[in-house]
Design an enzyme around this catalytic site. Structure first.
Site, PDB file in Angstrom:
ATOM      1  N   GLU A   1      50.521  31.479  24.331  1.00 32.42           N
ATOM      2  CA  GLU A   1      51.279  31.329  25.570  1.00 32.42           C
ATOM      3  C   GLU A   1      52.144  30.074  25.579  1.00 32.42           C
ATOM      4  OE1 GLU A   1      48.022  32.087  25.472  1.00 32.42           O
ATOM      5  OE2 GLU A   1      48.112  34.180  26.104  1.00 32.42           O
TER       6      GLU A   1
ATOM      7  N   ILE B   1      48.243  31.145  32.019  1.00 32.91           N
ATOM      8  CA  ILE B   1      49.287  30.108  32.185  1.00 32.91           C
ATOM      9  C   ILE B   1      48.725  28.721  31.894  1.00 32.91           C
ATOM     10  CG2 ILE B   1      50.566  31.445  33.931  1.00 32.91           C
ATOM     11  CD1 ILE B   1      49.789  29.108  35.920  1.00 32.91           C
TER      12      ILE B   1
ATOM     13  N   HIS C   1      41.735  36.645  35.035  1.00 32.42           N
ATOM     14  CA  HIS C   1      42.885  37.558  35.060  1.00 32.42           C
ATOM     15  C   HIS C   1      43.520  37.604  36.451  1.00 32.42           C
ATOM     16  CE1 HIS C   1      41.545  38.804  31.177  1.00 32.42           C
ATOM     17  NE2 HIS C   1      42.289  39.869  31.121  1.00 32.42           N
TER      18      HIS C   1
END
Lengths: 325, 366
Positions: A60, A87, A129
């Site tokens: 990511e 993130i 999630h």
């Protein structure tokens, strides 16, 4: 106008912009061939080719950094972070490198990047999630934060986000992806960033919400109506910039307000909204502005999430407390 | 815009296999510490004028560094990371590129930015915390110095992808140190570059210390260059105190990248003669003996000896360049000090393309 669910509306927005602007690129984990784990990008690689829509290796931070590098070369990247909890791996690239690029270069470079991510609870997904991490983003200077609540807004806000010359954190609630279909305008439909929407007019109390909580607030307003209480519901649409003017105008009419957020209670969007209400509308208030939010715990995935998430009943209770103050 | 290709290598490991071995790697050297040619095959093809220009830049950079340390002590510069000892890697690697190539630097890499076109006074302004320091002039292909170790590695990877998508024969280069090679972003960037076969050079200046932590504690890998193997890209280890070895390796890596051969990791073994920054005390973690040993490998001395034997450089040349550099530093620090002061209102207006209402409102307080 076509009937679309939120996933279809987002895909439509991405298609419109990929077609319109050759600088738009779409990439992330599994977004290419299969079109993402939620199929939000399904068919786009086939339509626009592997040089516009592509899968990346699984990392990511690199997805975020790739977007920043591409932005300096005139591209307009749409980077998907597969689930909101991921993130954390990309925070430096999203909230430092992209968000500060304009400042650090005195405007020589800018980051017209959309970081898309699904978020939000109630779908029995795995751990990390479904958290609501918008609070991290609104505390970060230099990045806009968008949270649509319905298909048409999702499309219009997405197109505005892609065209924006600054980075946008675009949060898509998982429980809204296929919740319902609605009419979505065709072609280049835009909804401006920073304009809230009064989704239900009322005169006794203002309920301020965003994302899925707009629908929870509407259910609460239906309940309140049964007891003769007329609640106004504001859908913020974007948290940065925040449309405080619409909030203040509503409070001037209702003199009471509550803020609903799915995220943990402390120091989040609701806290900021209430601070701004204090600054701009305190003399119009008949009661303290209450928050209905998740408790300050980690998000409990799956088993007890329905008990954790704000419900219409909790909103009704807070509204009554405010009305009876 | 996208018309190039993002094809993966035909065979995994193909780019790396013939470069990195499981045996120890002898760093590439063109000149011995005594300035004698030890590897004529790797000698870059440079004219006498070019050789003199490289020496000019190295002496200029050393003098600028000496002056900057003093300016720092006087409070006329802010954060400053000294560069003496690393002129071979800094000047050489930039010199090996074209002005169209793109530099993503770490915070110590000011010389590469300046030799690539950033005006010196802007380098000083960056150090002082002035926003104009990062306002890179149009046509100068660099990013601002990066503070977060390794973040720039991913930016260079994205820049290189941009070049490849646009079918431009340009190369991105990014710099980090031995400490930076332990960051996740280092691995992520190289792995992406391998996977998309991107025209990028990851240049690690291994100066032996990540602030105070010695290289021995940084990794158990045989060398930093070996880390290329895991990403499937070329890995090269060079003597960073030998400017000609640096130029040779970067030219080769850039040529390969330009021709579609993908990325290279270059580990250049070097040494910073000074502390990490103005607030660091190197005597706490380095011995006098070690410092003296490295001083014998001074890149200026080595290259200077080579040029003197060729009759291209003399003590007088060094003295002349030092004077020029001092005058330039004086002129540019004055220009930096005379630059219009930043304001909070200006800062607020630099956050977004159009300042949103809440920030407009906050401006009123200043």
């Amino acid at each position: 106008m076509a009937q679309m669910n939120m996933i279809e509306a987002i895909k439509d927005a991405l298609r419109v912009e990929l077609k319109r602007d050759p600088g738009v690129l779409l990439f992330g984990e599994d977004v290419g061939k299969v079109g993402g784990v939620f199929r939000a990008t399904e068919g786009l690689q086939a339509e626009f080719g592997e040089l516009r829509v592509f899968d990346t290796p699984l990392a990511e931070s690199a997805i975020g950094g790739l977007a920043v590098g591409l932005a300096t070369q005139g591209f307009r990247p749409i980077a998907e972070i597969q689930f909101v909890g991921f993130i954390f791996e990309a925070l430096d690239q999203m909230f430092v490198q992209a968000a500060r690029l304009r400042y650090r270069s005195g405007g020589r470079y800018n980051a017209p990047i959309v970081f898309r991510t699904p978020f939000g609870g109630g779908v029995k997904a795995a751990e990390l999630h479904t958290d609501s991490l918008e609070g991290l983003a609104i505390q970060t200077p230099g990045i806009k934060v968008v949270v649509p609540s319905n298909p048409a807004d999702a499309k219009g806000l997405m197109i505005s986000a892609i065209r924006d010359n600054d980075p946008v954190f675009f949060m898509e609630h998982l429980n809204l992806y296929r919740a319902f279909k609605d009419e979505v305008p065709e072609g280049e439909y835009t909804v401006p960033l920073g304009k809230a929407n009064v989704v239900r007019e009322g005169k006794d109390i203002t309920i301020i919400a965003y994302g899925l909580m707009v629908h929870t607030a509407i259910k609460a307003a239906d309940e309140l109506a049964k007891n003769g209480v007329s609640a106004e519901v504001i859908d913020l649409r974007t948290l940065v910039p925040l449309d405080i003017d619409t909030i203040v105008a509503s409070i001037q009419k209702t003199n009471r307000a509550i803020v609903v957020q799915e995220a943990q209670k402390t120091s989040g969007a609701a806290a900021e909204i209430i601070a701004q209400i204090n600054e701009k509308a305190i003399l119009h208030l008949e009661a303290p502005v209450l928050r209905v939010a998740g408790p300050d715990t980690v998000y409990p995935f799956a088993l007890i999430e329905d008990a954790w998430l704000p419900t219409p009943a909790r909103i009704v209770k807070a509204a009554n407390q405010t009305l009876q103050f | 815009m996208s018309k190039g290709s993002l094809d993966a290598p035909a065979k995994p490991g193909q780019q790396a296999a013939h470069i990195v071995h499981s045996e120890d790697v002898t760093p590439l050297q063109v000149l011995s510490p005594e300035g004698e040619v030890v590897n004529a095959a790797a000698m870059p093809n440079l004219t006498d004028e070019q050789l003199k220009e490289i020496m000019y830049r190295m002496v200029f950079t050393r003098t600028w560094d000496d002056r900057a340390v003093n300016l720092g002590r006087q409070g006329r510069l802010g954060f400053y990371a000294p560069v003496s000892g690393q002129e071979g890697t800094m000047v050489g690697s930039e010199y090996a590129l074209t002005k169209e190539d793109f530099i993503c630097p770490g915070y110590r890499d000011m010389p590469q930015l300046v030799w690539h076109g950033l005006p010196l006074y802007q380098a000083f302004l960056y150090s002082r915390g002035h926003q104009h320091g990062g306002q890179i002039p149009e046509g100068v292909n660099v990013l601002m110095p990066q503070i977060i170790i390794g973040a720039q590695i991913l930016h260079a990877t994205g820049v290189a992808m941009g070049f490849k998508l646009k079918n431009e024969k340009r190369v991105a280069i990014t710099y980090t140190g031995d400490g930076g090679s332990s960051e996740g972003d280092f691995y992520e960037g190289m792995n992406f570059a391998g996977s998309f076969k991107l025209p990028v050079i990851y240049f690690v200046q291994n100066n032996g210390y990540a602030i105070t932590t010695p290289f021995a504690k940084q990794t158990a890998a045989q060398s930093i260059a070996h880390k290329a193997l895991a990403a499937g890209i070329r890995g090269v280890k060079i003597d960073g105190m030998d400017v000609l070895a640096v130029i040779s390796a970067v030219q080769e890596a850039a040529e390969i990248a330009r021709e579609g051969g993908g990325a290279t990791l270059i580990e250049a073994v070097t040494y910073r003669f000074r502390p990490h920054s103005m607030s660091d005390d190197a005597t706490k973690y380095r011995t006098k003996e070690e410092e003296q040993e490295w001083a014998l490998r001074d890149p200026l001395v080595r290259f200077g000896k080579y040029l003197e034997t060729k009759g291209l450089w003399s003590e007088e040349d060094t003295a002349r360049v030092k004077e020029e550099a001092k005058a330039a530093v004086n002129e540019h620090i004055k220009k930096a000090e005379q630059t219009e002061k930043m304001t909070v209102a200006g800062l607020i207006d630099s956050m977004f393309e159009t300042t949103p209402p809440h920030l407009e409102e906050q401006k009123a307080e200043f």
